[in-house]
Enzyme design. Structure first.
Site, PDB file in Angstrom:
ATOM      1  N   ASP A   1       0.861  -1.196   0.000  1.00 16.77           N
ATOM      2  CA  ASP A   1       0.000   0.000   0.000  1.00 16.77           C
ATOM      3  C   ASP A   1       0.890   1.237   0.000  1.00 16.77           C
ATOM      4  O   ASP A   1       2.114   1.112   0.140  1.00 16.77           O
ATOM      5  CB  ASP A   1      -0.958   0.000   1.212  1.00 16.77           C
ATOM      6  CG  ASP A   1      -2.289   0.668   0.876  1.00 16.77           C
ATOM      7  OD1 ASP A   1      -2.276   1.778   0.291  1.00 16.77           O
ATOM      8  OD2 ASP A   1      -3.348   0.085   1.187  1.00 16.77           O
TER       9      ASP A   1
ATOM     10  N   ASP B   1       3.881   3.153  -3.967  1.00 15.93           N
ATOM     11  CA  ASP B   1       2.800   3.730  -4.773  1.00 15.93           C
ATOM     12  C   ASP B   1       2.870   3.035  -6.135  1.00 15.93           C
ATOM     13  O   ASP B   1       3.889   3.129  -6.829  1.00 15.93           O
ATOM     14  CB  ASP B   1       3.038   5.246  -4.902  1.00 15.93           C
ATOM     15  CG  ASP B   1       1.910   5.939  -5.666  1.00 15.93           C
ATOM     16  OD1 ASP B   1       1.262   5.274  -6.498  1.00 15.93           O
ATOM     17  OD2 ASP B   1       1.693   7.134  -5.432  1.00 15.93           O
TER      18      ASP B   1
ATOM     19  N   ALA C   1      -5.799  -2.307  -5.391  1.00 16.61           N
ATOM     20  CA  ALA C   1      -5.700  -0.859  -5.126  1.00 16.61           C
ATOM     21  C   ALA C   1      -6.584  -0.109  -6.118  1.00 16.61           C
ATOM     22  O   ALA C   1      -6.588  -0.406  -7.315  1.00 16.61           O
ATOM     23  CB  ALA C   1      -4.253  -0.387  -5.254  1.00 16.61           C
TER      24      ALA C   1
ATOM     25  N   ASN D   1     -22.168   4.381 -14.084  1.00 13.17           N
ATOM     26  CA  ASN D   1     -22.702   5.033 -12.890  1.00 13.17           C
ATOM     27  C   ASN D   1     -22.571   6.540 -13.035  1.00 13.17           C
ATOM     28  O   ASN D   1     -21.559   7.026 -13.543  1.00 13.17           O
ATOM     29  CB  ASN D   1     -21.916   4.555 -11.656  1.00 13.17           C
ATOM     30  CG  ASN D   1     -22.748   4.639 -10.401  1.00 13.17           C
ATOM     31  OD1 ASN D   1     -23.941   4.929 -10.440  1.00 13.17           O
ATOM     32  ND2 ASN D   1     -22.113   4.368  -9.275  1.00 13.17           N
TER      33      ASN D   1
ATOM     34  N   TYR E   1     -13.987   6.420 -13.518  1.00  9.36           N
ATOM     35  CA  TYR E   1     -13.899   5.155 -12.767  1.00  9.36           C
ATOM     36  C   TYR E   1     -14.455   3.999 -13.602  1.00  9.36           C
ATOM     37  O   TYR E   1     -13.859   2.919 -13.668  1.00  9.36           O
ATOM     38  CB  TYR E   1     -14.687   5.327 -11.471  1.00  9.36           C
ATOM     39  CG  TYR E   1     -14.655   4.161 -10.512  1.00  9.36           C
ATOM     40  CD1 TYR E   1     -13.521   3.889  -9.746  1.00  9.36           C
ATOM     41  CD2 TYR E   1     -15.772   3.339 -10.341  1.00  9.36           C
ATOM     42  CE1 TYR E   1     -13.506   2.826  -8.844  1.00  9.36           C
ATOM     43  CE2 TYR E   1     -15.767   2.285  -9.443  1.00  9.36           C
ATOM     44  CZ  TYR E   1     -14.631   2.033  -8.694  1.00  9.36           C
ATOM     45  OH  TYR E   1     -14.625   0.984  -7.798  1.00  9.36           O
TER      46      TYR E   1
ATOM     47  N   LYS F   1     -12.604   0.542 -14.784  1.00 10.71           N
ATOM     48  CA  LYS F   1     -13.058  -0.773 -14.303  1.00 10.71           C
ATOM     49  C   LYS F   1     -13.592  -1.634 -15.451  1.00 10.71           C
ATOM     50  O   LYS F   1     -13.373  -2.846 -15.474  1.00 10.71           O
ATOM     51  CB  LYS F   1     -14.136  -0.586 -13.219  1.00 10.71           C
ATOM     52  CG  LYS F   1     -13.604   0.073 -11.951  1.00 10.71           C
ATOM     53  CD  LYS F   1     -12.519  -0.764 -11.298  1.00 10.71           C
ATOM     54  CE  LYS F   1     -12.035  -0.202  -9.975  1.00 10.71           C
ATOM     55  NZ  LYS F   1     -10.998  -1.025  -9.338  1.00 10.71           N
TER      56      LYS F   1
END
Ligand SMILES: NC(=O)c1ccc[n+]([C@@H]2O[C@H](COP(=O)([O-])OP(=O)(O)OC[C@H]3O[C@@H](n4cnc5c(N)ncnc54)[C@H](O)[C@@H]3O)[C@@H](O)[C@H]2O)c1
Length: 442
Positions: free
Chosen positions: A234, A257, A284, A342, A348, A352
């Site tokens: 992370d 990162d 992540a 969405n 996003y 995805k």
């Protein structure tokens, strides 16, 4: 985040109030923590009961101490109904499903499972056969909406000769590990590498990104509890969470990162040091939600960098640089937003949905080494990410699915653990939704 409505309607007073007002009363799901990881039973088998999948099912039931029955009994309660429709090639023959479920569907216990087994439609000899096999998905998705009571319903297409390879998938679908997965259509082909039947995650080298909290933390905990050697990655700002995980679970932590210019090279070096990763989980992810008209360029860019460009670059570097072991597994965390779109998530949703394309291409490119590349697409999962959603939208997200509730990070972790299992090599290039059969994008 706790679901106050679910808790309320499952309390004495709340149950009475909900009953009096006619409000929906979703029941808490039974996961591994409540019901164990084993498969549910007894099982009623319909359709071609002497096909090769019947032997696989019989073995699973016997190993779990459950009975397998061919005759429906009106007094019996079944943990599972399985219908083998793999030789179903005619519209008339499909009526066998109606006969079986018409009689037996009320006999499935709460938290039970229903699985229809088919042959991949494109392998059928003619158009009617292909149509009927594809049509089975319609039965499954409709049944999943009818039965409710936390019963998961699935379509399992097994290629001829891949029956033994379907065991790990059938076991997952028939177990509490799949509590928040329903209405899915999964394909199993003959794998390049056959994992040891009893093998698990013990000793496997697993990399989890975004591991310090939420879904990544649940994935890390699950793999560590199954004996995997996990590297929990992370960003440096989460060092406290990573340290706590490392101390509690004995996993290795890595502050990195994934968008750093040397991230892929650093991970390849880490993989080589460990003799290669068996499993890489790209978890992540970030959101920077805003309608496209208002979105700043930096909001577009940062989502693309974390959710898509970095994990793609890491994947390519690991595959091409020999960072993945034979029979390896890569699982990406996509999203229902990528399936259905969405409001406020053009950035996003691109990042995805892109994984749906990526897993298909990567799966076919890498299959000769036994590597599989799959994705999970979570729906509404109770984490910090969803706690930040405004109340009304959050409530809609939680309730608009066949289970009437949000999922838990462990539901995503369980699904990834099945896809990453050494015996799941027949499942490749697929996207499995973990959404309680959300009404969105169905
Ligand atoms: N929560 C949901 O309902 C939901 C639904 C669909 C998909 N997802 C996806 O699941 C994944 C996990 O979500 P979550 O809800 O646990 O989110 P979260 O915000 O709680 O956790 C995400 C983790 O990723 C880490 N991370 C972010 N940028 C990073 C970077 N550049 N390098 C390394 N690590 C980085 C964060 O520090 C954090 O620990 C994400 O990919 C998310 O898009 C979540």
């Amino acid at each position: 985040m706790s679901d106050r409505y679910l808790n309320f309607v499952n309390s004495g007073v709340g149950g009475w109030v909900a009953g009096a007002l006619g409000l929906p009363r979703p029941a808490p799901l039974q996961r591994r923590a409540e019901a164990g990881a084993g498969i549910v039973g007894p099982c009623l088998l319909g359709g071609s009961g002497d096909g090769p999948m019947a032997a696989v099912l019989a073995g699973l039931m016997e190993a779990s101490g459950h009975g397998l029955h061919a005759e429906w009994s009106p007094d019996a309660r079944y943990g599972a109904l399985v219908f083998d429709a793999s030789d179903c090639a005619r519209v008339q023959a499909a009526k066998g499903l109606y006969g079986f479920f018409h009689q037996a569907v009320r006999s499935v216990a709460e938290h039970g499972r229903i699985v229809v087994i088919g042959t991949p439609p494109e392998l059928m000899a003619d158009a009617e056969g292909e149509a009927v096999q594809r049509g089975l998905e319609g039965v499954v998705r409709s049944l999943a909406k009818e039965v409710r009571r936390n019963i998961g319903v699935h379509m399992l297409y097994v290629a001829p000769g891949a029956e033994a390879a379907a065991e790990s998938t059938l076991a997952f679908l028939l177990s509490p590990r799949s509590a928040y997965v329903s209405g899915q259509s999964i394909r199993v082909a003959a794998p390049v590498e056959t994992g040891e039947p009893g093998a698990g995650h013990t000793g496997r080298k697993v990399l989890v990104t975004g591991a310090s909290r939420g879904i990544g933390e649940a994935i890390t905990c699950l793999f560590a509890s199954e004996g995997a050697q996990v590297t929990a990655l992370d960003v440096a700002a989460t060092a406290d969470g990573l340290c706590a995980l490392s101390e509690e679970l004995g996993v290795d932590s890595l502050a990195l990162d994934i968008t750093a210019s040397d991230a892929a090279a650093t991970l390849l070096a880490d993989a080589r040091k460990r003799g290669g990763y068996d499993v890489v989980i790209h978890n992540a992810g970030i959101t920077r939600d805003r309608t496209v008209a208002r979105m700043e360029p930096a909001e577009w860019d940062s989502v693309m960098a974390v959710n898509l460009s970095a994990p793609l670059a890491i994947t390519q570097t690991l595959i091409e640089g020999g960072g993945m072991r034979r029979n390896g597994r890569i699982v990406a965390v996509s999203s229902l937003s990528g399936v259905a779109g969405n409001m406020g998530q053009t950035n996003y949703a691109l990042s995805k949905a892109a994984w749906i394309g990526a897993v298909r291409r990567l799966a076919s490119q890498s299959a000769s080494s036994g590597l599989t590349v799959n994705a999970v697409a979570p729906g509404f999962i109770e984490t910090r990410m969803t706690a930040a959603i405004p109340f009304a939208i959050r409530e809609a997200g939680r309730r608009m699915n066949s289970m009437g509730q949000g999922g838990s990070p462990v539901d995503v972790a369980e699904t990834i653990a099945w896809l990453a299992h050494p015996a799941s090599g027949g499942v490749n290039g697929q996207v499995v939704r973990v959404c309680g059969q959300s009404l969105l994008g169905a």
